[in-house]
Design an enzyme around this catalytic site. Structure first.
Site, short mmCIF file in Angstrom:
data_model
loop_
_atom_site.label_atom_id
_atom_site.label_comp_id
_atom_site.label_asym_id
_atom_site.label_seq_id
_atom_site.Cartn_x
_atom_site.Cartn_y
_atom_site.Cartn_z
N GLU A 15 34.65 34.59 49.02
CA GLU A 15 35.38 34.08 47.85
C GLU A 15 35.64 35.22 46.88
OE1 GLU A 15 36.96 31.25 46.59
OE2 GLU A 15 37.32 32.85 45.12
N LYS A 16 36.91 35.51 46.64
CA LYS A 16 37.30 36.69 45.87
C LYS A 16 37.08 36.59 44.37
CE LYS A 16 42.16 35.20 45.95
NZ LYS A 16 42.07 34.16 47.02
N HIS A 17 36.71 35.43 43.85
CA HIS A 17 36.54 35.28 42.40
C HIS A 17 35.11 35.51 41.90
CE1 HIS A 17 40.39 33.10 42.85
NE2 HIS A 17 40.61 33.58 41.65
N HIS A 24 40.82 40.54 44.73
CA HIS A 24 41.53 39.51 43.97
C HIS A 24 42.91 40.04 43.60
CE1 HIS A 24 42.70 37.10 40.48
NE2 HIS A 24 41.98 36.15 41.04
N HIS A 61 48.75 36.82 37.74
CA HIS A 61 47.48 36.36 38.32
C HIS A 61 46.48 37.52 38.29
CE1 HIS A 61 45.33 34.56 42.13
NE2 HIS A 61 44.58 34.49 41.04
N CYS A 114 39.39 33.99 35.83
CA CYS A 114 40.71 34.24 36.42
C CYS A 114 41.70 33.40 35.62
CB CYS A 114 40.73 33.83 37.89
SG CYS A 114 42.39 33.75 38.59
N HIS A 164 42.57 30.57 38.23
CA HIS A 164 41.52 29.84 38.96
C HIS A 164 40.24 29.63 38.18
CE1 HIS A 164 44.17 31.53 42.20
NE2 HIS A 164 44.21 30.23 42.44
FE FE2 Z 1 42.52 33.99 40.86
#
Ligand code: FE2
Length: 131
Positions: A16-18, A46, A52, A116, A119
């Protein structure tokens, strides 16, 4: 009514990139200066565009047995490629990778949250022991 703590997401940072990934020693000596780094997108990058991006990262330390955390540092990432020519035209981008230092005489937990712009909120923590 939604509760803020329910909005802080967590996951395995390898998929998970966050997730703000905290790198710090697991064991320190009392009063030793502890270097901590936080990386968002450590395994999977990310996106980092005007539309974004990661806006900020904050770090707290909660000593074992205490009720309230101490804020160690807060970082804002303010360059996201925008210029007078429009979005993603400047070629200048800040990256959500930070390093800071602190010391403590007490064991506890380093906590990080990141945001983010699309997100939302993410969090992670890392326990440290003090000899
Ligand atoms: Fe994001």
């Amino acid at each position: 009514m939604p509760d803020l703590k329910e909005l802080i997401q967590s996951a395995d940072w390898k998929t998970e990139k966050h997730v703000p990934v905290i790198d710090a020693p697991e064991k320190v000596k009392k009063g030793e200066v502890i270097q901590v780094s936080v990386t968002v997108g450590k395994e999977i990058a990310h996106p980092n565009t005007t539309a974004h991006h990661i806006s900020w990262v904050v770090l707290f330390f909660l000593a074992d047995g205490e009720k309230f955390p101490y804020q160690i540092a807060r970082f804002e990432f303010l360059a996201h490629g925008a210029s007078a020519q429009g979005p993603d035209t400047s070629s200048v981008y800040s990256f959500p990778v930070v390093t800071c230092s602190f010391k403590t005489d007490k064991p506890g937990t380093i906590m990080s949250s990141s945001y983010c712009n699309i997100h939302g909120l993410w969090g992670s923590s890392k326990k440290i022991t003090v000899e």
